[in-house]
Motif scaffolding. Structure first.
Motif, PDB file in Angstrom:
ATOM      1  N   LYS A 135       0.822  -1.187   0.000  1.00  0.00           N
ATOM      2  CA  LYS A 135       0.000   0.000   0.000  1.00  0.00           C
ATOM      3  C   LYS A 135       0.871   1.258   0.000  1.00  0.00           C
ATOM      4  CE  LYS A 135      -3.490   1.160   3.113  1.00  0.00           C
ATOM      5  NZ  LYS A 135      -4.184   0.386   4.127  1.00  0.00           N
ATOM      6  N   PHE A 136       1.908   1.231   0.834  1.00  0.00           N
ATOM      7  CA  PHE A 136       2.794   2.394   0.883  1.00  0.00           C
ATOM      8  C   PHE A 136       3.514   2.582  -0.448  1.00  0.00           C
ATOM      9  CE2 PHE A 136       2.756   2.110   5.659  1.00  0.00           C
ATOM     10  CZ  PHE A 136       2.093   3.309   5.807  1.00  0.00           C
ATOM     11  N   ASN A 137       3.783   1.450  -1.126  1.00  0.00           N
ATOM     12  CA  ASN A 137       4.405   1.572  -2.439  1.00  0.00           C
ATOM     13  C   ASN A 137       3.475   2.280  -3.417  1.00  0.00           C
ATOM     14  OD1 ASN A 137       7.059   0.513  -2.230  1.00  0.00           O
ATOM     15  ND2 ASN A 137       6.139  -1.496  -1.856  1.00  0.00           N
ATOM     16  N   ASP A 138       2.166   1.977  -3.287  1.00  0.00           N
ATOM     17  CA  ASP A 138       1.188   2.676  -4.127  1.00  0.00           C
ATOM     18  C   ASP A 138       1.223   4.169  -3.835  1.00  0.00           C
ATOM     19  OD1 ASP A 138       0.513   0.223  -4.928  1.00  0.00           O
ATOM     20  OD2 ASP A 138      -1.408   0.128  -3.839  1.00  0.00           O
ATOM     21  N   GLN A 139       1.306   4.454  -2.542  1.00  0.00           N
ATOM     22  CA  GLN A 139       1.314   5.866  -2.170  1.00  0.00           C
ATOM     23  C   GLN A 139       2.573   6.567  -2.649  1.00  0.00           C
ATOM     24  OE1 GLN A 139       0.428   5.789   2.050  1.00  0.00           O
ATOM     25  NE2 GLN A 139      -1.254   4.398   1.544  1.00  0.00           N
ATOM     26  N   LEU A 140       3.635   5.806  -2.648  1.00  0.00           N
ATOM     27  CA  LEU A 140       4.898   6.358  -3.130  1.00  0.00           C
ATOM     28  C   LEU A 140       4.755   6.786  -4.592  1.00  0.00           C
ATOM     29  CD1 LEU A 140       7.758   6.827  -2.068  1.00  0.00           C
ATOM     30  CD2 LEU A 140       8.391   4.590  -2.968  1.00  0.00           C
ATOM     31  N   ALA A 141       4.012   5.978  -5.337  1.00  0.00           N
ATOM     32  CA  ALA A 141       3.818   6.276  -6.759  1.00  0.00           C
ATOM     33  C   ALA A 141       3.037   7.576  -6.937  1.00  0.00           C
ATOM     34  CB  ALA A 141       3.092   5.119  -7.429  1.00  0.00           C
ATOM     35  N   GLN A 142       2.236   7.902  -5.909  1.00  0.00           N
ATOM     36  CA  GLN A 142       1.403   9.097  -6.042  1.00  0.00           C
ATOM     37  C   GLN A 142       2.114  10.393  -5.682  1.00  0.00           C
ATOM     38  OE1 GLN A 142      -2.396   8.605  -4.172  1.00  0.00           O
ATOM     39  NE2 GLN A 142      -2.586   6.556  -5.049  1.00  0.00           N
TER      40      GLN A 142
ATOM     41  N   SER B 105      14.012   5.687   1.489  1.00  0.00           N
ATOM     42  CA  SER B 105      13.456   5.940   2.824  1.00  0.00           C
ATOM     43  C   SER B 105      12.354   4.941   3.151  1.00  0.00           C
ATOM     44  CB  SER B 105      12.885   7.355   2.911  1.00  0.00           C
ATOM     45  OG  SER B 105      13.872   8.303   2.568  1.00  0.00           O
ATOM     46  N   LEU B 106      11.559   4.622   2.144  1.00  0.00           N
ATOM     47  CA  LEU B 106      10.480   3.665   2.378  1.00  0.00           C
ATOM     48  C   LEU B 106      11.041   2.292   2.699  1.00  0.00           C
ATOM     49  CD1 LEU B 106       7.441   3.448   2.534  1.00  0.00           C
ATOM     50  CD2 LEU B 106       7.413   2.727   0.148  1.00  0.00           C
ATOM     51  N   GLU B 107      12.149   1.968   2.039  1.00  0.00           N
ATOM     52  CA  GLU B 107      12.792   0.682   2.345  1.00  0.00           C
ATOM     53  C   GLU B 107      13.284   0.658   3.788  1.00  0.00           C
ATOM     54  OE1 GLU B 107      15.669   0.307  -0.797  1.00  0.00           O
ATOM     55  OE2 GLU B 107      14.041  -0.038  -2.257  1.00  0.00           O
ATOM     56  N   LEU B 108      13.829   1.777   4.200  1.00  0.00           N
ATOM     57  CA  LEU B 108      14.294   1.871   5.588  1.00  0.00           C
ATOM     58  C   LEU B 108      13.108   1.727   6.534  1.00  0.00           C
ATOM     59  CD1 LEU B 108      16.546   2.495   7.683  1.00  0.00           C
ATOM     60  CD2 LEU B 108      15.946   4.916   7.430  1.00  0.00           C
ATOM     61  N   PHE B 109      12.062   2.452   6.223  1.00  0.00           N
ATOM     62  CA  PHE B 109      10.859   2.408   7.054  1.00  0.00           C
ATOM     63  C   PHE B 109      10.367   0.971   7.201  1.00  0.00           C
ATOM     64  CE2 PHE B 109       6.181   2.142   6.957  1.00  0.00           C
ATOM     65  CZ  PHE B 109       5.904   2.684   8.199  1.00  0.00           C
ATOM     66  N   THR B 110      10.317   0.271   6.084  1.00  0.00           N
ATOM     67  CA  THR B 110       9.827  -1.100   6.088  1.00  0.00           C
ATOM     68  C   THR B 110      10.717  -2.006   6.935  1.00  0.00           C
ATOM     69  OG1 THR B 110       9.130  -0.659   3.827  1.00  0.00           O
ATOM     70  CG2 THR B 110       8.991  -2.937   4.569  1.00  0.00           C
TER      71      THR B 110
ATOM     72  N   PRO C  30      17.259  13.656   8.287  1.00  0.00           N
ATOM     73  CA  PRO C  30      17.267  12.624   7.254  1.00  0.00           C
ATOM     74  C   PRO C  30      16.226  11.554   7.568  1.00  0.00           C
ATOM     75  CG  PRO C  30      19.107  12.315   8.756  1.00  0.00           C
ATOM     76  CD  PRO C  30      18.376  13.545   9.218  1.00  0.00           C
ATOM     77  N   ALA C  31      16.135  10.581   6.702  1.00  0.00           N
ATOM     78  CA  ALA C  31      15.196   9.484   6.947  1.00  0.00           C
ATOM     79  C   ALA C  31      15.591   8.728   8.213  1.00  0.00           C
ATOM     80  CB  ALA C  31      15.196   8.539   5.744  1.00  0.00           C
ATOM     81  N   GLU C  32      16.876   8.457   8.344  1.00  0.00           N
ATOM     82  CA  GLU C  32      17.327   7.689   9.504  1.00  0.00           C
ATOM     83  C   GLU C  32      17.488   8.608  10.716  1.00  0.00           C
ATOM     84  OE1 GLU C  32      19.021   8.421   6.823  1.00  0.00           O
ATOM     85  OE2 GLU C  32      21.000   9.182   7.356  1.00  0.00           O
TER      86      GLU C  32
ATOM     87  N   ALA D 126      11.637   8.089   8.788  1.00  0.00           N
ATOM     88  CA  ALA D 126      11.740   7.430   7.481  1.00  0.00           C
ATOM     89  C   ALA D 126      10.420   7.550   6.729  1.00  0.00           C
ATOM     90  CB  ALA D 126      12.123   5.957   7.669  1.00  0.00           C
ATOM     91  N   LEU D 127       9.327   7.399   7.486  1.00  0.00           N
ATOM     92  CA  LEU D 127       8.007   7.546   6.867  1.00  0.00           C
ATOM     93  C   LEU D 127       7.827   8.971   6.341  1.00  0.00           C
ATOM     94  CD1 LEU D 127       5.243   6.189   6.310  1.00  0.00           C
ATOM     95  CD2 LEU D 127       4.470   7.099   8.498  1.00  0.00           C
ATOM     96  N   ALA D 128       8.215   9.949   7.186  1.00  0.00           N
ATOM     97  CA  ALA D 128       8.073  11.352   6.781  1.00  0.00           C
ATOM     98  C   ALA D 128       8.979  11.676   5.594  1.00  0.00           C
ATOM     99  CB  ALA D 128       8.384  12.274   7.955  1.00  0.00           C
ATOM    100  N   ALA D 129      10.100  10.978   5.500  1.00  0.00           N
ATOM    101  CA  ALA D 129      11.022  11.216   4.383  1.00  0.00           C
ATOM    102  C   ALA D 129      10.487  10.596   3.098  1.00  0.00           C
ATOM    103  CB  ALA D 129      12.394  10.632   4.716  1.00  0.00           C
ATOM    104  N   ALA D 130       9.858   9.456   3.239  1.00  0.00           N
ATOM    105  CA  ALA D 130       9.380   8.740   2.048  1.00  0.00           C
ATOM    106  C   ALA D 130       8.087   9.332   1.498  1.00  0.00           C
ATOM    107  CB  ALA D 130       9.168   7.266   2.398  1.00  0.00           C
ATOM    108  N   LEU D 131       7.168   9.620   2.387  1.00  0.00           N
ATOM    109  CA  LEU D 131       5.797   9.878   1.914  1.00  0.00           C
ATOM    110  C   LEU D 131       5.278  11.281   2.195  1.00  0.00           C
ATOM    111  CD1 LEU D 131       4.233   6.435   2.855  1.00  0.00           C
ATOM    112  CD2 LEU D 131       4.914   7.233   0.591  1.00  0.00           C
TER     113      LEU D 131
END
Ligand SMILES: Nc1ncnc2c1ncn2[C@@H]1O[C@H](COP(=O)(O)OP(=O)(O)OP(=O)(O)O)[C@@H](O)[C@H]1O
Ligand SMILES: [Mg+2]
Lengths: 251, 450
Positions: free
Chosen positions: B3-10, B24-29, B132-134, B161-166
């Motif tokens: 789902k977050f990947n979908d959001q990343l696309a947006q 960042s999303l990878e880190l979050f995950t 940063p994300a981390e 990380a979430l705030a950095a990614a999305l």
């Protein structure tokens, strides 16, 4: 209704120690009585017990204000009844401005739904500040925060003038004041003097009583009134000291 | 997590940004939500089912103030900010422009998404440089042979990380060298979609000797199960002066997690004020990294927690250079069954001589059911420093209460006066009239409802 402050056989303790050991006093409205006595003999305790300081426990006796026993009342109820203590050591309350504090204290005396009007507040304030020779900017300061000893005492009188009590108790308001400040404080008190005002003036010095001439003088030693007289009694204490009264207490 | 990947696309953006978001999303995950064994999160548990979270709905841009929520309108009439953004959920719904004279001087104030397009070089240079994300590695530099300080736990980077990614949007402020912006700039954030999350990001850059004030306000109705995840990056170049104010007044049900961090250059000053009033769970980090010699950081906060509110304030005063000064004062009130957590770190690197670092946390406890955890920590690796920290917890001052009552003021009113006074004390140090007035209003409402 008897318009007087009457203290009947008042006993009070702090912890296990009895400090007031049967005080009897009557102060009719229209009179100011001086209370004198050596250090640590219960003068401030008497003052604080009258206004309901929770530090002290009354074990016996009554305090009647215009015939009504106030000992069961909350401190704020007593104040609204017209009893006012000018503290020996007023507290500092940073964050509360004098103006806001005075307004809320005046508001507390109003009936529900009635507001202190700007003109009432400001009018009283102007005249009180004038009597005390104080600049208006003082009321924007936080209550006693960083005040000198003298300023704190003057602030107590400001509150007294604003709240117009029926009975005042002044606890060593004169100590720490220079002559000019002393005159100003005395002028404040004398401006309120009249048939509807009664009170107790606790002091160690005749110099205050030169300006606020008392109707009677009581001496408290070891939690009791040991001697009562006219203004001449204060003068005697001033010249002879307390040694002879201490003997009265043990007699 | 698909789902977050979908959001990343947006959340679109240029390639460098997309790459950063992905990483960042990878880190979050990969990270866990910080658990009890993580010192910096010991007393705060975030219970969140990420799979059940959906992003806050998009809201239409409005062309007139009158179309904004009433609370925002009320707020805007009382503000003196020079320019502002209004965000509802993920994006800007209303904005005012900077005065032309500031634009002419090169000042930029816009939303971050627009800035990515229009000021790509600046954004790319600074974005993620402070937060940063981390989790930033604030391990102190110690003398060889001495016990090294504890490194942060990677899970402390979970939410950043979430705030950095999305992140969807936020404010961007850029003040060129030597330019002083007199009136504050601000963003007013609201949310209006329960059971969702928003991730926002703010970047403030003050170049050498520049000056700016940024006000970051958050306000909403009650929103059960709603998450506001944020990051605020403050770049304070040499001799620059930045004042940052965050006022968190979300409605009941909101979980607020925000990392705010300043990177403070030589002889530069960062003044921060954190106000926490709303939400159900709030974790606000305020970090000052004193990179430059003679840098200066004032860190103030006030909060009032009641009912079951849980407020966690994490602070860092990291002295990386000599002759820097930091002074922290956090004052909070805990009523009902609320919980207050204060973790205050002072870190002094090897070589940061003549450091002055002060930290004070004061708590007023109004209820025996309320709890407070105060954890000051010092890591000092220089020998010529002045540091102090202190934490006190007390009930309402009985002597002051009696004094007020002896003037006829009823107990309930007197208590409120003292609670207000306790917090107002902090505001005495903030020279922002209109903001202070707004904060006083929030305090009064909260004290009145207590
Ligand atoms: N809160 C208290 N706790 C313990 N002891 C107290 C307290 N208040 C008063 N006392 C004691 O009671 C006695 C009377 O004190 P009080 O303050 O009434 O004296 P005073 O006559 O006003 O003295 P002074 O002239 O020095 O002001 C003293 O021994 C004092 O130490
Ligand atoms: Mg005394």
């Amino acid at each position: 209704m008897t318009h007087q402050l009457e203290i009947r056989n008042l006993h009070a303790t702090v912890g296990d120690t009895e400090i007031l050991k049967g005080i009897n006093l009557i102060v009719p409205r229209g009179e100011l009585h001086a209370i004198m006595g050596p250090n640590g003999n219960g003068k401030s305790t008497l003052a604080k017990v009258i206004v309901g300081d929770p530090e002290y426990t009354v074990t016996q006796g009554e305090v009647l204000v215009d015939g009504q026993n106030i000992l069961e009342m909350e401190p704020d109820e007593r104040a609204r009844l017209g009893v006012f203590l000018a503290f020996q050591y007023p507290v500092e309350i940073p964050g509360v401005t004098i103006a806001n504090f005075l307004r809320l204290a005046m508001q507390a005396r109003k009936a529900e739904g009635e507001e202190v009007s700007f003109t009432e507040f400001y009018g009283k304030l102007q005249s009180a500040l004038k009597t005390l020779e104080w600049d208006e900017s003082i009321v924007e300061r936080y209550l006693n925060a960083g005040f000198s000893g003298g300023e704190k005492k003057r602030n107590e009188i400001l509150q007294m003038l604003m709240l117009e009590p029926n009975y005042i108790i002044m606890d060593e308001t004169d100590s720490g004041l220079d002559v000019d400040a002393l005159k100003i404080v005395a002028r404040g008190v004398n401006s309120m003097r009249g048939p509807s005002l009664g009170g107790l003036i606790i002091t160690h010095y005749q110099r205050l009583l030169d300006y606020i001439v008392p109707d009677k003088v009581h001496i408290i030693v070891n939690g009791k009134v040991v001697q009562t007289g006219g203004p001449e009694l204060a003068k005697k204490l001033d010249s002879e000291g307390y040694d002879w009264v201490k003997e009265l207490a043990t007699a | 997590m698909t789902k977050f990947n979908d959001q990343l696309a947006q959340v679109q953006g240029p390639e460098w940004l997309t790459a950063k978001r992905k990483e960042s999303l990878e880190l979050f995950t990969a990270l866990d939500v910080p658990q009890e064994n993580v010192e910096a999160w010991k007393y705060t548990r975030v219970d969140v089912d990420f799979d059940a979270l959906r992003p806050h709905g998009k809201r239409d841009v409005v062309s007139d103030v009158s179309a904004l929520p009433q609370s925002v309108q009320d707020r805007l009439t009382g503000t003196d900010v020079g320019a502002f953004l209004v965000l509802d959920g993920p994006d800007v719904v209303y904005r005012t422009e900077l005065p032309a004279e500031l634009k002419a001087k090169g000042v930029i104030f816009t939303d971050l998404k627009t800035a990515v397009e229009q000021h790509a070089d600046k954004v790319q240079q600074y974005l993620y440089s402070v937060v940063p994300a981390e989790v930033p590695d604030d391990t102190t530099i110690a003398a060889p042979g001495t016990t090294p300080s504890k490194s942060p736990d990677p899970s402390e980077g979970k939410f950043s990380a979430l705030a950095a990614a999305l992140w969807t949007n936020g404010a961007f402020v850029y003040v060129p060298r030597g330019v002083e912006v007199e009136l504050p700039l601000g963003s007013f954030r609201v949310m209006s979609d329960a059971g969702t999350y928003t991730a926002t990001r703010t970047l403030v850059v003050a170049e050498e000797n520049a000056q700016v004030t940024f006000i970051d306000e958050q306000d909403s109705e009650a929103l059960p199960g709603t998450y506001a995840i944020g990051a605020v990056e403050l770049v304070v170049k040499d001799a620059a002066r930045v004042r940052y104010v965050s006022i968190q007044n979300w409605g009941e049900g909101v979980t607020h997690i925000q990392r705010q961090r300043g990177d403070v250059g030589r002889d530069a000053t960062l003044n921060s004020l954190v106000v926490t009033m709303g939400g159900t769970l709030s974790r606000t980090e305020m970090q000052s990294y004193l990179r430059g010699q003679g840098s200066n950081s004032e860190m103030l906060a006030l909060y009032f927690a009641n009912r079951d509110q849980h407020f966690d304030h994490y602070t860092l005063q990291h002295h990386a250079a000599p002759n820097a000064y930091s002074d922290l004062l956090y004052k909070g009130v805990n009523n009902d069954a609320s919980v207050g957590v204060f973790s205050g770190m002072i870190k002094v690197d090897l070589g940061a001589q003549k450091t002055d670092a002060y930290q004070k946390h004061r708590t007023l406890m109004l209820s025996s059911d309320a709890r407070n955890f105060s954890v000051p920590q010092l890591e000092i690796n220089a020998n010529d420093v002045r540091c102090s920290h202190g934490s006190t917890t007390s009930p309402v001052d009985q002597e002051a209460l009696f004094f007020l009552r002896s003037r006829g003021i009823a107990r309930e009113v007197a208590e409120k006066m003292l609670v207000t006074a306790f917090l107002e004390d902090v505001l005495g140090r903030v020279p922002l009239k209109s903001v202070v007035k707004y904060i006083e209003g929030i305090i009064a409402r909260k004290v009145g409802a207590a």
